[in-house]
Design an enzyme around this catalytic site. Sequence first.
Site, PDB file in Angstrom:
ATOM      1  N   LEU A   1       0.848  -1.198   0.000  1.00 48.50           N
ATOM      2  CA  LEU A   1       0.000   0.000   0.000  1.00 48.50           C
ATOM      3  C   LEU A   1       0.882   1.247   0.000  1.00 48.50           C
ATOM      4  O   LEU A   1       1.100   1.893   1.021  1.00 48.50           O
ATOM      5  CB  LEU A   1      -0.936  -0.008   1.222  1.00 48.50           C
ATOM      6  CG  LEU A   1      -2.208  -0.858   1.084  1.00 48.50           C
ATOM      7  CD1 LEU A   1      -1.869  -2.318   0.873  1.00 48.50           C
ATOM      8  CD2 LEU A   1      -3.095  -0.689   2.299  1.00 48.50           C
ATOM      9  N   GLU A  45       1.595   4.405  -2.765  1.00 48.77           N
ATOM     10  CA  GLU A  45       1.311   4.999  -4.072  1.00 48.77           C
ATOM     11  C   GLU A  45       2.582   5.373  -4.822  1.00 48.77           C
ATOM     12  O   GLU A  45       2.672   5.179  -6.044  1.00 48.77           O
ATOM     13  CB  GLU A  45       0.401   6.220  -3.899  1.00 48.77           C
ATOM     14  CG  GLU A  45      -1.029   5.887  -3.526  1.00 48.77           C
ATOM     15  CD  GLU A  45      -1.223   5.516  -2.064  1.00 48.77           C
ATOM     16  OE1 GLU A  45      -2.300   5.008  -1.700  1.00 48.77           O
ATOM     17  OE2 GLU A  45      -0.271   5.738  -1.262  1.00 48.77           O
ATOM     18  N   GLN A  61      -5.903   3.539  -5.859  1.00 51.11           N
ATOM     19  CA  GLN A  61      -7.264   3.174  -5.480  1.00 51.11           C
ATOM     20  C   GLN A  61      -8.223   4.362  -5.447  1.00 51.11           C
ATOM     21  O   GLN A  61      -9.361   4.271  -5.909  1.00 51.11           O
ATOM     22  CB  GLN A  61      -7.228   2.464  -4.130  1.00 51.11           C
ATOM     23  CG  GLN A  61      -8.451   1.629  -3.845  1.00 51.11           C
ATOM     24  CD  GLN A  61      -8.195   0.702  -2.662  1.00 51.11           C
ATOM     25  OE1 GLN A  61      -8.492   1.059  -1.529  1.00 51.11           O
ATOM     26  NE2 GLN A  61      -7.654  -0.475  -2.920  1.00 51.11           N
ATOM     27  N   PHE A  62      -7.788   5.475  -4.875  1.00 55.42           N
ATOM     28  CA  PHE A  62      -8.560   6.715  -4.877  1.00 55.42           C
ATOM     29  C   PHE A  62      -7.626   7.853  -5.260  1.00 55.42           C
ATOM     30  O   PHE A  62      -6.492   7.905  -4.786  1.00 55.42           O
ATOM     31  CB  PHE A  62      -9.156   7.016  -3.494  1.00 55.42           C
ATOM     32  CG  PHE A  62     -10.235   6.068  -3.058  1.00 55.42           C
ATOM     33  CD1 PHE A  62     -11.565   6.328  -3.341  1.00 55.42           C
ATOM     34  CD2 PHE A  62      -9.911   4.921  -2.353  1.00 55.42           C
ATOM     35  CE1 PHE A  62     -12.560   5.447  -2.928  1.00 55.42           C
ATOM     36  CE2 PHE A  62     -10.888   4.040  -1.941  1.00 55.42           C
ATOM     37  CZ  PHE A  62     -12.229   4.303  -2.229  1.00 55.42           C
ATOM     38  N   ASP A  77      -7.733  10.608  -4.127  1.00 53.79           N
ATOM     39  CA  ASP A  77      -7.447  11.268  -2.851  1.00 53.79           C
ATOM     40  C   ASP A  77      -6.081  10.869  -2.305  1.00 53.79           C
ATOM     41  O   ASP A  77      -5.438  11.632  -1.577  1.00 53.79           O
ATOM     42  CB  ASP A  77      -8.505  10.889  -1.809  1.00 53.79           C
ATOM     43  CG  ASP A  77      -9.922  11.022  -2.320  1.00 53.79           C
ATOM     44  OD1 ASP A  77     -10.244  10.341  -3.317  1.00 53.79           O
ATOM     45  OD2 ASP A  77     -10.712  11.772  -1.732  1.00 53.79           O
ATOM     46  N   PRO A 132       1.021  10.840  -1.958  1.00 53.18           N
ATOM     47  CA  PRO A 132       2.352  10.262  -1.731  1.00 53.18           C
ATOM     48  C   PRO A 132       3.099   9.946  -3.024  1.00 53.18           C
ATOM     49  O   PRO A 132       4.322   9.855  -3.017  1.00 53.18           O
ATOM     50  CB  PRO A 132       2.049   8.979  -0.950  1.00 53.18           C
ATOM     51  CG  PRO A 132       0.722   9.220  -0.324  1.00 53.18           C
ATOM     52  CD  PRO A 132      -0.035  10.044  -1.318  1.00 53.18           C
ATOM     53  N   HIS A 138     -12.228  10.332   0.206  1.00 55.71           N
ATOM     54  CA  HIS A 138     -12.903   9.404  -0.703  1.00 55.71           C
ATOM     55  C   HIS A 138     -13.825  10.151  -1.654  1.00 55.71           C
ATOM     56  O   HIS A 138     -14.689   9.539  -2.287  1.00 55.71           O
ATOM     57  CB  HIS A 138     -13.710   8.347   0.076  1.00 55.71           C
ATOM     58  CG  HIS A 138     -12.855   7.436   0.898  1.00 55.71           C
ATOM     59  ND1 HIS A 138     -12.411   7.769   2.161  1.00 55.71           N
ATOM     60  CD2 HIS A 138     -12.334   6.217   0.631  1.00 55.71           C
ATOM     61  CE1 HIS A 138     -11.668   6.791   2.646  1.00 55.71           C
ATOM     62  NE2 HIS A 138     -11.608   5.834   1.739  1.00 55.71           N
TER      63      HIS A 138
END
Length: 760
Positions: free
Chosen positions: A482, A484, A506-507, A509, A513, A555
């Site tokens: 996990l 980014e 994934q998002f 948002d 990073p 989100h």
Amino acid sequence: MAYYEVRDWIKELKAPDRKKPDLSGYSGLPKETLLKMYRAMVVARRIELEEKILLRKGHAKFFIGCGGKELADVVAAALLNDNDPFVGYYRNKAFDIYRGVSIREKILETTGDPRSEATGGQLQPAHSSYPDKAILPQASPTGSHALEAAGLGDGIKNPHPIKGDSGLPGGRFPKDALVLCSIGEGATSSPEFGRAVFYTVFDKTPNIFAIYNCGWAIATSVEEQFPEGNPTTPFEGYQRFGLKISNFDGTEIKESLREFKKMVEHVRSGQGPALANISVVRLESHSGSDDQSHYMETEEQKYHINNDPLRKVAKTFIDDGITTPEKIVTLFEEIDSEVKSTSASVTSDIREKTAPDVLNKVYSYDIDKANELWQRLLKDRRDLRVEKYKEFHKKGYFATPDLPENLPEMNVRAAINYTLFDIFMLSDDSLLFGEDVADFPRRTYDKGEKVTGQYRGKGGVFLVSQNLQRAFGPERVFNTPLDEAGILGRAQGHSYQGRIPMPEIQFIDYMSPGYQQLKDRISSCYQRSNTRYKLPMVIRTSYGGYKQGAGAMWHSEANLGSFINIPGLNVVIPSNANDAAGLLRTAYTCGNPVLFCEAVALYNRPNWEGLNLKTKFPPIDELIPFGRAKIYHEENSDILIISYGITLPMCRKVAELLDEKGIKARVMDLRTVKPIDWQSIEDNVKACAKVLVVAEDRFYGGVGPTISAYISDKLFDYLDGPVRLLAAQDARVAYGMDGDRICLPTTDGVLEAAEKLVEY
């Protein structure tokens, strides 16, 4: 001047009486190689002097030194294969010279001449880029390149063959290649370096990280950064898992050759990566704007001068009978003359850059080339699709064996899932990875269908990539940590190697990073490499609010203004299934990095307040060009409503409500917000004269204000009223349905704004 001082110091040395040279301590390298190494060191030092001279003459605007690092460079270059990729930084002039970069090229880099092969005058001096010499393009943000190097190691190790859809059949680098990343000790403090070392250890990839430790990161001492002043200390625990850590003196040639050779052997054996703390010296201040005499104690300055590798290697070679003082002095004088004459030739005819020299090197996208690649993929495997969908249906991946274009209207999630399957069927070079994207962890997948068949599997947090791993295997579809930044670093590596990766964030948002990787490395690559390196990839991400109140902060982001402000990045944002499929095909074949934004609120939604959202899957031959908007109700002209993505269905619903009131609204779906279809905006503004822009992005720096400003500036004379803009509030979206209503555009709000504008 250091160059001439070293030459004069060598003049005073005395050669021993030897009948033949003693090569016993040079790790098996022949005399010719050793002399080539020293020549590269001297050339690099003399070019560095010339850079300072050109700076004073006004022919250059920037200087950054590599003095003291030359030996570490040439040791690495001599012990690696010529096709081992090098991911360096701006202190590696001697490495470039050893691999064959000419003096002329280095002077062209210095003057910013557009004829420079490496950069075309796009970057400061010492930022190399030489594909024919396996030297990857460099960038200034320190530490960021380490993740790229780790990703390339993963790209080389991945066993799935490369067909060559991006022009590199078999891969850019051989399967037994080793990736070298050089980095200053200060830059190793970056989180990206720490993650890069972790990935190479975790995946046992063929990587060496060479830390050039001169003790100073500008004016910050290494003791202020690491215990014992050693940047390898945070990684000592990784030795349990195959990491080799080496500490050696990068001013001593025999020690450097011995220790670096051990690292190369360790990595090539497959035991794991290697990490080296190489003690070097800093003979010049950090850059032309720095003066280390202001903060470095006099005794330490003397230490650096006395341990100059040009001096120490010369003395070692003379003592061992490899050469003589006279021959080295002659070498210095020959190189001095060559650099002077080359510099005079280059500076007598400096070319200034024109606007096309810069602006035509930002994007490689060409819809004709994208279509050509797509048709080539179809030519080879069009018939395969029929049999494959039958097979996938039997395995339970799809409810029907029919081709998706023969199915009824579908939602966005289904269309993207089908398109991913098509791309993976048509191109072996596609990979998909990220958080939770696989159906199963590798340990479960490896147990076979008897186990995996008992479970539905994951396939993405919104099930968009569901069954893709089952169908195409864990080398092509896999979960990542996990992280980014790590996901995007991995994507760069696979893209350099010749694949077209499809990393998922994934998002949107959580893009933050990875923002440096996206902005400073991925999107800038084509321009900073003088168009000689492309990084084709499709970065899929979910975005936006309207999640029935379940979104809220982190989100519900739709901050696309942050991304359209990145040169070199295409930003795509479909509003329906047909466009999602057509645009995703274009994204895969376009040759550029693409941010493909998928509205969570549209994935499975069948309608928007009664407006049907389902559309047909497009014919398999059809690509949708970037920068080509779609017009709804083209016959209407009372008002033009411009939007994209999630708010597009809202605007279409408003057009229906306006029609009931006798107001004829035309709706424009931009479909891509980088590029924007300015020509369609101009044509439709002229036809309608009143314009409402609706965007889920916020006002400050958003997409909506960009469009509004363009219209106000370019098309003011065609307007019958002010350009109206509805954007999200200057707040992060609050939790719950009330949070959406407060923070985001609403149907009622768009309707009210449209009615007022028509009445203006």
